[in-house]
Design an enzyme around this catalytic site. Structure first.
Site, PDB file in Angstrom:
ATOM      1  CG  ASN A  11      -1.834  -0.904   1.368  1.00  0.00           C
ATOM      2  OD1 ASN A  11      -2.466  -1.234   0.315  1.00  0.00           O
ATOM      3  ND2 ASN A  11      -2.150  -1.388   2.456  1.00  0.00           N
ATOM      4  CG  ASP A  13       1.094   2.944   4.882  1.00  0.00           C
ATOM      5  OD1 ASP A  13       0.100   2.531   4.310  1.00  0.00           O
ATOM      6  OD2 ASP A  13       1.755   2.834   5.876  1.00  0.00           O
ATOM      7  N   GLY A  39       1.622  -1.233   3.507  1.00  0.00           N
ATOM      8  CA  GLY A  39       0.849  -2.755   3.346  1.00  0.00           C
ATOM      9  C   GLY A  39       1.497  -3.506   4.116  1.00  0.00           C
ATOM     10  CE  LYS A  40      -2.326  -5.220   9.512  1.00  0.00           C
ATOM     11  NZ  LYS A  40      -1.269  -4.775  10.302  1.00  0.00           N
ATOM     12  CB  THR A 219       1.308  -8.410  19.802  1.00  0.00           C
ATOM     13  OG1 THR A 219      -0.087  -8.131  18.773  1.00  0.00           O
ATOM     14  CG2 THR A 219       2.151  -9.356  19.057  1.00  0.00           C
ATOM     15  CB  SER A 222       2.476  -0.249  26.522  1.00  0.00           C
ATOM     16  OG  SER A 222       1.039  -0.565  27.057  1.00  0.00           O
ATOM     17  CG  ASP A 251       2.655  -4.599   9.582  1.00  0.00           C
ATOM     18  OD1 ASP A 251       1.920  -5.598   9.660  1.00  0.00           O
ATOM     19  OD2 ASP A 251       2.285  -3.515   8.897  1.00  0.00           O
ATOM     20  N   GLY A 286       6.249   6.619  10.480  1.00  0.00           N
ATOM     21  CA  GLY A 286       6.047   5.690   9.321  1.00  0.00           C
ATOM     22  C   GLY A 286       6.226   4.203   9.493  1.00  0.00           C
TER      23      GLY A 286
END
Length: 301
Positions: A11, A13, A39-40, A219, A222, A251, A286
């Site tokens: 992607n 972003d 994009g993942k 996940t 924090s 990611d 980013g």
């Protein structure tokens, strides 16, 4: 040499920074806009490749300016993008990221990622056959993910699924998954109920794991990452840093986890390394900007 194949999305972003998110019907002023590669699939492939491991990306972009910029950017990474197809008559996927000081919200428009179908996997089947790990997510069609996972398991390749953005996974798909890595919100969707506290999370993780023979890693931002080993839930704490942008942290975690699994690290060590990399990635704006190299990560640890 160990090899990772990442199957997933690419992607552009558009990151809009703002003091807070608007409520429905409200217009507010933003501060800045940044155009960044994302994009993942792309993010996770970059994160893995920066660990120095052979990494290939399978996916699709549009035959447009954004697609050209993404391919040019990725060509500067130590990443094999020969299997990224440029599709005609469709736009490259776009993610609009609304970033506040402490978190973000994201809207994704798939575009060419919808063209990443079974045909694309079949064209690159030998690449998957030669991999040690296949890593994929859910920003491409579920049918593609399913086909690729089945093929990977036929070849004896270890598989990781990052179920994001969340879609309901067919029950029969779990037999083809070795590791699944939801965040807390995605795990709530997987179990179909709200998780109110850490004790409740442990109960739900153990109950889910009794149903499926899959390594579950949740996940938790924090609060670190929780996983199951020897019938018990363990948590690897987060390394706290000065956070600039949380976009791409998940990611980064998945890309580094794929590297650690390919390198046959113990699960606790793999999760510790992936979590540290995810923390480090949040120190820059980013998704890919803050992703560490293997040398940076070792110094950080």
């Amino acid at each position: 040499m160990k090899k990772i194949v990442v199957l997933g999305s690419l992607n552009m972003d558009m990151v809009l920074t703002t003091e807070r998110l608007p409520v429905i019907g409200e217009t507010i002023h933003g501060d800045h806009i940044h155009y960044m590669m994302g994009g993942k699939g792309s993010n996770q492939a970059v994160a893995a490749s920066r660990m120095g491991i052979s990494t290939s990306l399978i996916g699709c972009v549009g035959n447009d300016t954004f697609g050209e910029k993404i391919l040019k950017h990725l060509s500067e990474e130590k990443l094999d993008i020969s299997s990224v197809k440029s599709e005609k008559n469709i736009f490259t996927g776009i993610a609009t990221v609304f970033k506040t000081k402490s978190d973000n919200a994201i809207v994704v428009i798939p575009g060419a990622n919808e063209c990443c179908d079974q045909r694309v996997v079949e064209e690159n089947i030998e690449m998957i056959n030669q991999a040690d790990v296949l890593l994929t997510q859910l920003e491409i069609p579920m049918e593609t993910v399913t086909f690729a996972l089945k093929k990977a398991k036929e070849f004896g390749v270890q598989t990781i699924v990052n179920p994001a953005p969340y879609k309901e996974l067919p029950t029969e798909l779990f037999e083809f998954i070795d590791y699944i890595t939801p965040n807390e919100t995605e795990f709530e969707s997987m179990v179909g109920r709200t998780i109110e506290n850490p004790e409740h999370l442990e109960i739900e993780m153990l109950a889910w794991s009794k149903k499926y023979n899959v390594n579950l890693i949740v996940t938790r931002g924090s609060r670190g990452s929780s996983y199951i080993e020897n019938g018990k839930v363990h948590t690897v704490p987060c390394i706290h840093v000065d956070v600039v942008d949380t976009t791409g942290a998940g990611d980064t975690f998945n890309g580094i986890l794929a590297y650690a699994i390919a390198e046959e690290m113990k699960l606790q060590e793999a999760i510790m390394m992936a979590g540290a990399g995810a923390s480090l990635s949040t120190t820059a704006l980013g998704a890919q900007s803050g992703m560490p190299s293997i040398e940076e990560l070792k110094r950080f640890l």
